[in-house]
Design an enzyme around this catalytic site. Structure first.
Site, PDB file in Angstrom:
ATOM      1  N   ASP A  85      -7.212  -2.582  14.387  1.00  0.00           N
ATOM      2  CA  ASP A  85      -8.612  -2.900  14.063  1.00  0.00           C
ATOM      3  C   ASP A  85      -8.714  -4.184  13.229  1.00  0.00           C
ATOM      4  OD1 ASP A  85      -7.662  -2.111  11.597  1.00  0.00           O
ATOM      5  OD2 ASP A  85      -9.048  -0.431  11.322  1.00  0.00           O
ATOM      6  N   HIS A  94      -6.991  -4.948  10.462  1.00  0.00           N
ATOM      7  CA  HIS A  94      -6.808  -4.848   9.010  1.00  0.00           C
ATOM      8  C   HIS A  94      -5.502  -5.477   8.541  1.00  0.00           C
ATOM      9  CE1 HIS A  94      -4.827  -0.625   9.600  1.00  0.00           C
ATOM     10  NE2 HIS A  94      -3.879  -1.502   9.402  1.00  0.00           N
ATOM     11  N   GLU A 111      -9.648  -2.042   5.567  1.00  0.00           N
ATOM     12  CA  GLU A 111     -10.283  -1.694   6.833  1.00  0.00           C
ATOM     13  C   GLU A 111     -11.521  -2.565   7.058  1.00  0.00           C
ATOM     14  OE1 GLU A 111      -8.479  -0.015   8.601  1.00  0.00           O
ATOM     15  OE2 GLU A 111      -8.086   2.044   7.981  1.00  0.00           O
ATOM     16  N   ASP A 159       0.811  -1.219   0.000  1.00  0.00           N
ATOM     17  CA  ASP A 159       0.000   0.000   0.000  1.00  0.00           C
ATOM     18  C   ASP A 159       0.843   1.267   0.000  1.00  0.00           C
ATOM     19  OD1 ASP A 159       0.905  -0.548   2.573  1.00  0.00           O
ATOM     20  OD2 ASP A 159      -1.078  -0.935   3.390  1.00  0.00           O
TER      21      ASP A 159
HETATM   22  C1  F6R Z   1       1.324  -1.279   5.992  1.00  0.00           C
HETATM   23  C2  F6R Z   1       0.230  -2.199   6.233  1.00  0.00           C
HETATM   24  C3  F6R Z   1      -0.591  -2.122   7.477  1.00  0.00           C
HETATM   25  C4  F6R Z   1       0.241  -2.349   8.736  1.00  0.00           C
HETATM   26  C5  F6R Z   1      -0.624  -2.284   9.984  1.00  0.00           C
HETATM   27  C6  F6R Z   1       0.201  -2.420  11.244  1.00  0.00           C
HETATM   28  O1  F6R Z   1       1.943  -1.549   4.764  1.00  0.00           O
HETATM   29  O2  F6R Z   1      -0.019  -3.001   5.410  1.00  0.00           O
HETATM   30  O3  F6R Z   1      -1.616  -3.067   7.418  1.00  0.00           O
HETATM   31  O4  F6R Z   1       0.849  -3.619   8.647  1.00  0.00           O
HETATM   32  O5  F6R Z   1      -1.303  -1.078  10.019  1.00  0.00           O
HETATM   33  O6  F6R Z   1       1.073  -1.345  11.356  1.00  0.00           O
HETATM   34  P1  F6R Z   1       2.238  -1.343  12.449  1.00  0.00           P
HETATM   35  O7  F6R Z   1       3.163  -2.458  12.076  1.00  0.00           O
HETATM   36  O8  F6R Z   1       2.917   0.003  12.306  1.00  0.00           O
HETATM   37  O9  F6R Z   1       1.594  -1.549  13.763  1.00  0.00           O
END
Ligand code: F6R
Length: 260
Positions: free
Chosen positions: A136, A138, A143, A67
């Site tokens: 959450d 994801h 989301e 992403d």
């Molecule tokens: C980012 C991504 C997100 C993160 C998730 C956890 O490329 O795909 O799904 O993996 O938001 O983020 P952290 O590791 O910063 O807690």
């Protein structure tokens, strides 16, 4: 889904990096899916160490990131392209043209997303996809409510995700509201999924993803549908798992089995 519980973030990162490195060694032209955020930083550090000290070769590897924020150019310090350059690409011998991060600044997002999906297919599909999990539940920026069949597209971030990611920005108002994200369906097509989860704030989401029903409300629960998904978690993130003892038992018993 295999669940591997390690004590610390460091142990978790090294165990996950070993799985990725094994595939790189067996298939030097492998296609690697990558995530950003705090979770995989240790994994990337370990891959960089393996490159430096053990000669792990990335010269034929192709990467695709999950992403990117809409509106941030690749040289913006909070863009995911910038993150990848800093945390992985500049520490290994991957040719820059082999690295793909979705563009957050294309004139036509829909056409870009179609191209991204097509490019993944042209490269033979993703061999290993690295994933983190949001608080959450994801994966990528899928989301709650994202279809489990979703493909790469522009998404609107939830307030929870904006709050979680505000720590990287000077002001919460600077956090982009939209992102380009691979879909859950895109992720499920990768041949192997490697999730890393660490910290208390992930415990609830991880338990729901691993032990709850498969639901678009927790898009990480889609991993239950995948034939080769492993979750590497530290002790804190594993805190909500009801079957924790059993997962640890499985790992212990696996060591007694003859190597296959
Ligand atoms: C980012 C991504 C997100 C993160 C998730 C956890 O490329 O795909 O799904 O993996 O938001 O983020 P952290 O590791 O910063 O807690």
């Amino acid at each position: 889904m295999e669940v591997v519980i390690l004590k610390t973030y460091d142990e978790m990162s090294k165990a996950a990096a070993r799985v990725v490195a094994d595939v790189v060694r067996h298939k030097p032209s492998m296609v690697l899916g990558l995530a950003t955020g705090s979770s995989p930083v240790g994994l990337y550090k370990e891959l960089a160490r393996m490159h430096r000290e053990e000669g792990l070769d990335f010269s034929h590897v192709t990467t695709f990131n999950l992403d990117e924020y809409v509106g941030l150019p690749g040289d913006h310090p909070q863009s995911y392209r910038f993150f990848m350059n800093e945390n992985l690409f500049k520490h290994i011998n991957i040719p820059p043209q082999n690295t793909h991060v979705p563009s957050g600044t294309s004139a036509n997002h829909r056409a870009f997303c179609e191209w991204y999906e097509q490019r993944i297919r042209e490269c033979g599909g993703i061999d290993v996809q690295v994933l983190g999990i949001g608080s959450d539940g994801h994966i990528a920026f899928n989301e709650p409510g994202s279809s489990l069949g979703s493909r790469t597209r522009m998404v609107t971030l939830t307030e929870q995700t904006i709050d979680d990611n505000a720590r990287f920005f000077k002001d919460k108002a600077d956090v982009p509201r939209h992102a380009i994200s691979m879909g859950v369906g895109t992720i499920l097509e990768a041949r192997k999924l490697v999730m890393v989860a660490s910290g208390k704030n992930k415990a609830e989401a991880l338990a729901a993803a691993v032990e709850g029903p498969v639901t678009s409300m927790i898009t990480a629960s889609a991993l239950q549908l995948h034939p080769d998904a492993t979750v590497f978690t530290d002790a804190e993130a594993a805190g909500g798992l009801k079957l924790r003892d059993y997962y640890e038992w499985i790992q212990k018993e696996a060591k007694r089995l003859p190597r296959q």
